[in-house]
Design an enzyme around this catalytic site. Sequence first.
Site, short mmCIF file in Angstrom:
data_model
loop_
_atom_site.label_atom_id
_atom_site.label_comp_id
_atom_site.label_asym_id
_atom_site.label_seq_id
_atom_site.Cartn_x
_atom_site.Cartn_y
_atom_site.Cartn_z
N HIS A 16 4.83 0.36 0.58
CA HIS A 16 5.23 -0.37 1.89
C HIS A 16 4.17 -1.27 2.12
CE1 HIS A 16 2.57 3.05 3.47
NE2 HIS A 16 2.21 2.17 4.31
N HIS A 33 0.30 5.81 0.95
CA HIS A 33 -0.75 6.97 1.36
C HIS A 33 -0.46 8.14 0.51
CE1 HIS A 33 -1.43 4.02 4.72
NE2 HIS A 33 -0.07 4.19 5.04
N GLU A 37 4.11 8.55 8.47
CA GLU A 37 3.97 7.72 9.63
C GLU A 37 5.42 7.12 9.83
OE1 GLU A 37 1.17 4.44 8.63
OE2 GLU A 37 2.63 3.78 7.05
N GLN A 81 0.96 -1.18 0.11
CA GLN A 81 0.11 -0.03 0.12
C GLN A 81 0.87 1.28 -0.05
OE1 GLN A 81 -1.14 0.33 4.72
NE2 GLN A 81 -1.72 -1.71 3.75
N ARG A 110 -4.53 0.53 -1.30
CA ARG A 110 -4.06 -0.86 -1.43
C ARG A 110 -3.98 -1.30 -2.93
NH1 ARG A 110 -8.51 -3.33 0.39
NH2 ARG A 110 -8.02 -2.95 2.72
#
Length: 320
Positions: free
Chosen positions: A176, A101, A118, A99, A196
């Site tokens: 990642h 972001h 993150e 996936q 995804r």
Amino acid sequence: MHPLKFVPILKPRLWGGTKLGEVLGKSVQADGIGESWELSGVAGDVSVVANGDHKGTSLTTLIEKFPKELLGSSVVERFGHEFPILIKFIDAKLDLSIQLHPHDDLAKERHNSFGKTEMWYIMDADPGAELIVGFNRDVTREEYAQSLENDTLLELLNYEPVSEGDTFFINTGKVHAIGAGVLLAEIQQTSDITYRIFDFNRRDKDGNLRELHTELALDALDYKKKDDFKVNYPKEKDNVNDMVSCPYFKTNFLHLSSDLEQDTSNRDSFTIYMCVDGEAVIANDSGSVSIARGETVLMPANSEQISIRTKASKLLEVTV
């Protein structure tokens, strides 16, 4: 305002295991719990205070009543009454989907949401456990699209072996996946937007393939090979060690064998402590709370002093 602990929000996942209960002591009633949301302002999953005078109060209600006292004036100026950080523990019994972001601008345009930058701190890893982080070479958009058609995406990805204490910074756009056998602490922007792109052709409990976000990901992906994800940080005992600093959060590593006193009167931000090993008692002028491995505490911004009493603990200290 006293130190605040919150009721964990436990999330069943296709890839989840048993370590959140067995290793971190969460009140898990079933197998397959993949995530414990420790501190969340995400709509529909807002954390509720578990201790003290504010027990039973939601995080959003507390912020409405005490915005500057809880968050800090500078945080309110930047984020309003939105809690800007989402804190989790994640147990991957199986590989997570591959996936990425989107960045803030794209997430705002498409989803009216923050993006999702993150970081991960590895708490435990089975022998041979790995992460997928980034590509193993520069890839063109056309090569990437072709790899999806040919089912050869895995050949383009970078695999990283992991062990306890390893830390990774995952900026937006980076492909990642958390690999099987990894237990980690995650600190991220408040966002649940994930694209995804590959799920190993797995099916859910109803026999359906999970949704992929192939088209959305094309404009969000960083196709370059970059070695910018492994965090090399000092681990000096009984000191505050800089770990990650980005526009969305700052994280320090505390490996303590004795008590620590901090003057936080000029911090102008809440402080989060995630206990990744050992145990401690964390206090301000209004009270104290115990914290053990797998637990999280929120210290309000109006904490003038923070004291940590411990004989052996490892803590992640998070501010904005």
